[in-house]
Design an enzyme around this catalytic site. Structure first.
Site, PDB file in Angstrom:
ATOM      1  N   ASP B 120       0.848  -1.183   0.000  1.00 34.27           N
ATOM      2  CA  ASP B 120       0.000   0.000   0.000  1.00 34.27           C
ATOM      3  C   ASP B 120       0.891   1.243   0.000  1.00 34.27           C
ATOM      4  OD1 ASP B 120      -2.420   1.312  -0.014  1.00 34.27           O
ATOM      5  OD2 ASP B 120      -2.605   1.326   2.168  1.00 34.27           O
ATOM      6  N   HIS B 127      -3.874  14.003   0.590  1.00 33.69           N
ATOM      7  CA  HIS B 127      -4.121  13.070   1.694  1.00 33.69           C
ATOM      8  C   HIS B 127      -2.977  13.115   2.708  1.00 33.69           C
ATOM      9  CE1 HIS B 127      -5.177   9.480   3.948  1.00 33.69           C
ATOM     10  NE2 HIS B 127      -4.023   8.932   3.639  1.00 33.69           N
ATOM     11  N   GLU B 193     -10.518   3.905   3.292  1.00 35.63           N
ATOM     12  CA  GLU B 193      -9.617   4.658   2.429  1.00 35.63           C
ATOM     13  C   GLU B 193      -9.959   4.266   1.006  1.00 35.63           C
ATOM     14  OE1 GLU B 193      -5.477   4.211   3.716  1.00 35.63           O
ATOM     15  OE2 GLU B 193      -5.852   5.784   5.206  1.00 35.63           O
ATOM     16  N   GLU B 195      -9.117   3.881  -2.617  1.00 38.84           N
ATOM     17  CA  GLU B 195      -7.840   3.754  -3.309  1.00 38.84           C
ATOM     18  C   GLU B 195      -8.034   3.078  -4.658  1.00 38.84           C
ATOM     19  OE1 GLU B 195      -4.652   2.145  -1.038  1.00 38.84           O
ATOM     20  OE2 GLU B 195      -5.352   3.007   0.863  1.00 38.84           O
ATOM     21  N   ASP B 227      -9.240   0.313   1.717  1.00 42.56           N
ATOM     22  CA  ASP B 227      -8.269  -0.062   2.734  1.00 42.56           C
ATOM     23  C   ASP B 227      -8.838   0.316   4.106  1.00 42.56           C
ATOM     24  OD1 ASP B 227      -5.846  -0.703   3.988  1.00 42.56           O
ATOM     25  OD2 ASP B 227      -5.080   1.327   3.724  1.00 42.56           O
ATOM     26  N   ARG B 231      -8.412   3.662  13.049  1.00 45.11           N
ATOM     27  CA  ARG B 231      -7.473   4.756  13.338  1.00 45.11           C
ATOM     28  C   ARG B 231      -6.935   4.732  14.752  1.00 45.11           C
ATOM     29  NH1 ARG B 231      -6.091   5.906   8.326  1.00 45.11           N
ATOM     30  NH2 ARG B 231      -7.893   6.468   7.058  1.00 45.11           N
ATOM     31  N   GLN B 234      -4.343   1.934  14.951  1.00 43.83           N
ATOM     32  CA  GLN B 234      -3.197   2.369  14.144  1.00 43.83           C
ATOM     33  C   GLN B 234      -2.359   3.423  14.876  1.00 43.83           C
ATOM     34  OE1 GLN B 234      -4.508   3.957  10.360  1.00 43.83           O
ATOM     35  NE2 GLN B 234      -2.466   4.631   9.756  1.00 43.83           N
ATOM     36  N   LYS B 247      -4.878  -2.075   9.992  1.00 45.69           N
ATOM     37  CA  LYS B 247      -5.212  -2.270   8.583  1.00 45.69           C
ATOM     38  C   LYS B 247      -5.448  -3.731   8.230  1.00 45.69           C
ATOM     39  CE  LYS B 247      -3.782   1.978   7.121  1.00 45.69           C
ATOM     40  NZ  LYS B 247      -4.495   2.846   6.167  1.00 45.69           N
ATOM     41  N   THR B 251      -9.134  -5.755   3.660  1.00 40.53           N
ATOM     42  CA  THR B 251      -8.935  -4.836   2.548  1.00 40.53           C
ATOM     43  C   THR B 251      -9.844  -5.338   1.437  1.00 40.53           C
ATOM     44  OG1 THR B 251      -6.607  -4.582   3.168  1.00 40.53           O
ATOM     45  CG2 THR B 251      -7.227  -3.851   0.959  1.00 40.53           C
ATOM     46  N   GLU B 352     -10.337  12.375   7.114  1.00 43.32           N
ATOM     47  CA  GLU B 352     -10.181  13.710   6.518  1.00 43.32           C
ATOM     48  C   GLU B 352     -11.515  14.430   6.391  1.00 43.32           C
ATOM     49  OE1 GLU B 352      -7.222  13.424   2.982  1.00 43.32           O
ATOM     50  OE2 GLU B 352      -7.826  11.390   3.489  1.00 43.32           O
TER      51      GLU B 352
END
Lengths: 403, 403
Positions: B120, B127, B193, B195, B227, B231, B234, B247, B251, B352
């Protein structure tokens, strides 16, 4: 009970006696690779013996990796081990079995496991402390999470190679702290990490945790492992997402996988964990392993890292790895991280042995720090077995120049 | 040249016209999964058509993943695509082909690729800047290496799941900055996420770099990818070795792999790179892709991230991934990292969109930040094709409560 003795010449009392019996994948002459077990200086070709006895497991021995054997699960691992032991100790089996023994120096060894996911941990307190002091001299060496969880990350499964594979010096970006911009070139700080790898045999289901108690149900065996590391590439790339190209060019593993059962007599208590870990990481007595490592540079022992000094146990690594519901597959590999003990001559990386290159150590009659082209590094390990000491498979690699 | 038109009803002018033709693995009734190609709202069952024409490629279509097809290499990818196009545009083929079309809503889609290694990246400037400002408000948002190399790390290949798979909220350790010690529990900051994933078809040799020019020789196609990220887990675990359990629980990837060839008309210049990257990362015009993403929360679009705004190109990701000699395998997957554009409504993560939870956004008529149990997130993407816009496969997932 009297221990049965092997009829195989040279096996009894050796480091590969019937209390060891590691599995590997070998080929002889131009034949297809298949599964063998090591006894003394010989390899037993299991497939024809099993086929001769009409055993269903024969198909697993005909495979080019240990994955089908491992996928059969723990009860099968135990019964196969009992069967192999009886083959090698019962004189009545000798006429059938002896013709299937091949000298180990006449075979080619292959990668024993098709690796699914590879995770590398960071479980030595001494290693983490040394690295912290070397890389962040003005800060607390251990980061705040270190004593609460076994820190780990995913490595590249596709570049796990078998012992004996040449290791090409990697190129890439590196930037000395004093330089304005990075440059491209061959790594100038190529290093080793002496580790123990754990091979997962039995899978688990997505969304389900594997508790510490289930460790021996899932882990098939162990391999010494060299996590080759390009320190200059790693230092520049690793924030904020961790090591990547500094590690992904090669990870070497021993050709012989020692079954976890052979290491039962090597179980020892962990040195102690403070603070006490959260419930899901709590283990009882005997969670550690008393395995003595040796790191050889060009034939000379330069370090003797003691695995018994590791802070986090493999059962804790596995429980942590799956606490979020991540599933296990047959062939998953997780490694301990560099094994370093408290004494300077017990450090499992050249980074630590040379203290970041600033305090070279002596080998081959001269000062040494990082790896030079042409160097050969061999990592060996032994442990107490049921009958005497047993050897884990060695992992060796020779450094060839950057392309 | 006049473009041939498909005889398949509803295909012409749709998002799945003959300029698209993504591959997937489907099953119908209780039959074994096999390879299909999507046209309009139908799936073409390729194996019987190829077998009927005595084509050697039939065995690749009978596989339960795209790996054998991908392993055939770029010339085969092109010729198979030409053959499929002729099947679907030549009226003469219709009697043979039409009976092999199955409505897409009558099939079950499976993971299209057996993933070898999963990497990844972190290629969106917006971002990376946003995350830097949210997590390290008092420091420079971009770390020093960010503009010199596409930062990346290895993820867990074994927990890559196909679109539609439920995602169980992970549990683990997390420690709010104000707490003294970590606690165990379900993630309270579950995120997505959005992606783009790139699927490697043609392998490379250990010790050899794959230059930026060889990108289309190795990459077979693309999949939108989610993904999923915890948080809180992480934030506590990620120093110094990067994201791991935050993570590795899941996925999700789209069921349909869009061939790179279909995206040729979507090629655009990168927004610009300053400073100019090192030689091995230098690309010419047209290195980017103009792909419009949509992020839907429970059926409502909450963001429209533009892929064209990405700083690093996929050819650069691949060249960087292999610059140290790391080899590629059939089925390797690498992803772009979260796609976020400069505008607030172009952000590809809830972290975000809600600015770390501090500035909730509105969806479903109320304030939202991180994922709640029962939420469904769907990521869609379209791009200019040769005939009109083409749709990439969507990736969707529903959040179920922690166990």
């Amino acid at each position: 009970m009297t221990e049965p003795t092997s009829w195989v010449e040279g096996a009894s009392g050796s480091l590969f006696d019937v209390d060891n019996l590691p599995y590997g994948v070998f080929s002889h002459d131009d034949e297809e690779p298949r599964v063998g077990v090591r006894i003394g200086d010989l390899v037993l070709d299991l497939a024809p013996v099993a086929a001769g006895e009409m055993l269903e497991v024969a198909h697993a021995f005909e495979a080019t990796d240990l994955n089908p054997l491992m996928a059969m699960g723990k009860p099968a691992w135990s019964s196969v081990r009992r069967w192999v032991t009886s083959l090698l100790t019962d004189e009545a089996e000798r006429p059938l079995v002896e013709p299937m023994l091949v000298p180990v120096d006449e075979v080619t060894m292959h990668l024993p496991v098709t690796v699914a996911d590879y995770v590398d941990f960071y479980c030595s307190l001494d290693h983490a402390g040394n690295v912290g002091k070397i890389f962040r001299p003005d800060a607390e060496p251990l980061l705040p999470n270190w004593r609460h969880l076994p820190v780990g990350y995913h490595g590249r499964a596709g570049t796990v190679v078998v012992s004996g594979t040449q290791v090409r010096r990697p190129s890439g970006q590196r930037k000395p702290p004093t330089a304005d911009a990075p440059t491209y070139g061959a790594s100038e700080r190529l290093d080793i990490e002496a580790e123990l790898g754990f091979v997962v045999g039995a899978p688990s289901e997505l969304g389900h945790q594997v508790p510490v108690e289930a460790f021996t149900d899932h882990v098939f065996g162990v391999v010494p492992l060299n996590d080759w590391s390009a320190r200059d590439i790693q230092a520049w790339e690793y924030v904020p997402l961790g090591p990547f190209l500094g590690k992904s060019f090669a990870t070497s593993v021993a050709a012989w996988v020692t079954p976890l059962e052979a290491l039962e007599p090597a179980r020892v208590d962990l040195p102690g964990q403070e603070p006490e870990p959260l419930d899901y990481l709590r283990v009882g007595p005997g969670a550690g392993y008393d395995i003595d490592f040796e790191v050889e540079l060009n034939g000379e022992v330069v370090a003797r890292p003691p695995y018994a000094s590791m802070y986090w146990s493999p059962a804790q690594m596995l429980a942590h790895l799956t606490v979020n519901g991540a599933s296990l597959r047959v062939g998953d590999l997780f490694a301990s991280g560099t094994v370093s003990g408290p004494r300077p001559d017990q450090r499992g990386s050249f980074l630590e042995l040379s203290w970041g290159g600033k305090e070279p150590f002596t080998a081959g009659g001269r000062e040494r720090a990082f790896l030079e082209d042409g160097d050969t590094v061999t990592i060996r390990a032994t442990a107490p077995g049921r009958l005497g000491r047993i050897a884990l498979g060695e992992v060796t690699g020779n450094v060839v120049p950057a392309r």
